[in-house]
Design a protein around this motif. Structure first.
Motif, PDB file in Angstrom:
ATOM      1  N   GLU A 128      53.768  38.853  44.319  1.00  0.00           N
ATOM      2  CA  GLU A 128      54.613  39.807  43.609  1.00  0.00           C
ATOM      3  C   GLU A 128      55.980  39.846  44.285  1.00  0.00           C
ATOM      4  OE1 GLU A 128      54.242  41.562  40.901  1.00  0.00           O
ATOM      5  OE2 GLU A 128      52.180  40.873  40.516  1.00  0.00           O
ATOM      6  N   GLU A 186      54.759  47.872  39.709  1.00  0.00           N
ATOM      7  CA  GLU A 186      54.215  46.569  39.331  1.00  0.00           C
ATOM      8  C   GLU A 186      54.068  46.457  37.832  1.00  0.00           C
ATOM      9  OE1 GLU A 186      50.163  43.908  40.040  1.00  0.00           O
ATOM     10  OE2 GLU A 186      50.526  45.745  41.185  1.00  0.00           O
ATOM     11  N   THR A 194      55.778  43.585  35.499  1.00  0.00           N
ATOM     12  CA  THR A 194      54.992  42.688  34.662  1.00  0.00           C
ATOM     13  C   THR A 194      55.451  42.748  33.223  1.00  0.00           C
ATOM     14  OG1 THR A 194      53.102  43.022  36.122  1.00  0.00           O
ATOM     15  CG2 THR A 194      52.657  42.101  33.934  1.00  0.00           C
TER      16      THR A 194
END
Length: 520
Positions: free
Chosen positions: A127, A137, A141
């Protein structure tokens, strides 16, 4: 040789007068010797600068000619809007690796670097360091997925032209990939803003391998260490496995634009060989974005460019020269050398005037002695030689004093001059850099502020490769030493000063006859 005996007896009898002459002559010769040693030290430093700094020549696509070609291809029209070049028709031609290597084999090349700039999307096992705009996150995404869908809808991952002639939107990716030949030669490492903290640096032996360098914050956030592997997405959205060869730490904090894009975060910069960067860019051909050649002698830069232009297509590529660092280093040295030359001339001229006045006063006090000598039949030339001998004997003692202390004075004066000139030059360079610096930069202050492209749906990046090599610090001190040649030159200058001062001071008396001298 009676005039020599008379000169020595006169010096011994008049010790106070002799000490005055020695003191005055010592002061003159010390500063003349300081000028000689400073100038010699500056010339030596200049020769060393030629060897250590060199100059750089950058081989890359000629953007100006590409734009002109795109404009000409768009056709001519009286309508200004219709005569503008189609943005989609502009393509950046990569440099053929074979041509770059031919130039690297030319005479005078000290070292060279091949570089490629692109970007890549994260794989499933890593990541990126999230920006302020993508602090979670899930948001990261979602943004990555949105970018991929947008790229597909506008022509696929290759970044094809949109219907209607517009330029396709490109996925910026999560990581900036900087392809190099050797990481130690890259600006961030050579200037010290990036430091290798673990593992090994990238070298020419890593060409064709999957070795990479990642930033320490990225490694810590993903619990990665040297020897671990992770995946990246190439331009065709295929997984590419890379191996961590080293971990570096950067002091670059990025820019305000970096808070909006992951790839512009300095912690998300990954260094790899230029071949791996090409692979991630979807380019399997043996090409690079730019080649930078460092020359051994900056004065041979024009000859190198002339020879290199015969090996490339000058209609497509250009050679940009950069000897700014060499000139910046030479500027204070040239100023110091010029100032030292002026010191020699001014001190010598002042010495002649001062000694002439002193000797003139001493000779006037010895008019009776001169009249007696001339009345006894002594030649005028021998009388002049007597005074000249007295001054020369004082000069010999002064020469010894100057030889012993001239080195100290030369170092003190030379260092002060060099510090002053270096500070002035550095301030001027900073002012020029501040004037030329764009308001918003890229991920690194040394990369010209251009976002890397060429990852999923991108072309090639446009970094500033002119500073790709190790930056050499400005010369901070001069190696000033007294040599026998300088002592011999100083003795010659001292003899000249002595002769001129005697001739000028004795002319008014020696033109008179002995009778008038004795009567007066």
């Amino acid at each position: 040789m009676n005039f020599i005996n008379r000169a020595l007896q006169s010096l011994w009898a008049k010790k106070g007068r002799s000490l005055i002459l020695i003191g005055v002559f010592s002061a003159i010769l010390i500063f003349v010797l300081a000028g000689l040693t400073i100038r010699s030290g500056a010339e030596s430093a200049t020769n060393e600068a030629k060897k250590s700094v060199g100059a750089t020549v950058t081989l890359s696509a000629d953007r100006q000619k590409m734009m002109e070609q795109a404009k000409s291809d768009s056709g001519t029209s009286e309508d200004e809007a219709s005569s503008r070049p189609d943005p989609g028709s502009f393509t950046n031609t990569p440099v053929n690796l074979e041509d770059a290597e031919k130039n690297a084999n030319l005479d005078g090349v000290k070292s060279y670097s091949f570089e490629v700039s692109t970007s890549a999307t994260k794989g499933d096992d890593i990541e990126p360091i999230a920006t302020e705009a993508e602090s979670t996150e899930a948001e990261s995404t979602e943004a990555s997925t949105s970018d991929s869908e947008a790229a597909q809808s506008m022509g696929g991952p290759g970044g094809e032209q949109m219907p209607g002639g517009g330029m396709a939107q490109m996925s910026m990716g999560d990581f900036q990939i900087t392809g190099v030949l050797a990481s130690a030669d890259y600006t961030s490492f050579s200037e010290g803003s990036a430091t290798l903290t673990d593992g090994e640096a990238l070298t020419a032996d890593d060409v064709g391998t999957d070795a990479v360098l990642i930033e320490s914050a990225l490694a810590e956030a993903n619990d990665l260490a040297v020897g671990d592997q992770f995946t990246l997405k190439d331009a065709d959205d295929k997984d590419v496995t890379v191996t961590i060869k080293g971990i570096y730490e950067t002091s670059d904090t990025g820019t305000s634009m970096g808070r909006n894009f992951n790839f512009m975060n300095p912690a998300n910069t990954i260094f790899a060989s230029y071949t791996l960067a090409n692979q991630l860019n979807g380019d399997e051909a043996a090409t690079i974005d730019s080649a930078v050649y460092q020359l051994e002698d900056p004065q041979e830069m024009d000859a190198f460019v002339t020879a290199a232009e015969k090996l490339i297509d000058t209609d497509t590529f250009s050679l940009q020269t950069n000897d700014q660092m060499y000139q910046q280093m030479l500027s204070p040295l040239n100023n110091v050398s010029s100032f030292a030359k002026n010191i020699i001339i001014l001190v010598a001229a002042a010495g002649i005037i001062i000694l002439t006045l002193i000797v003139m006063m001493l000779i006037r006090e010895r008019k009776y002695e001169i009249g007696v000598l001339l009345s006894l039949g002594e030649a005028r030339s021998k009388v002049i030689l007597q005074f000249f001998t007295e001054v020369v004997v004082c000069m010999v003692f002064a020469l010894g004093i100057a030889s012993a202390s001239g080195n100290l004075v030369g170092n003190a004066v030379g260092q002060q001059l060099l510090n002053q000139q270096t500070t002035t030059t550095a301030n001027a360079a900073q002012d020029n850099a501040a004037a030329d610096r764009p308001s918003e930069g890229g991920p690194s202050g040394s990369q010209g502020g251009q976002a890397p492209s060429g990852g999923p749906g991108g072309g090639r990046g446009g970094m500033n490769f002119a500073s790709a090599f190790t930056q050499t610090d400005a010369i901070k001190e001069l190696d000033i030493t007294v040599s026998p040649q300088q002592i011999a030159m100083l003795a010659g200058i001292g003899l000249g000063i002595s002769l001129l001062s005697i001739l000028l001071s004795s002319a008014g008396i020696l033109r008179l006859n002995p009778k008038k001298i004795l009567i007066s």
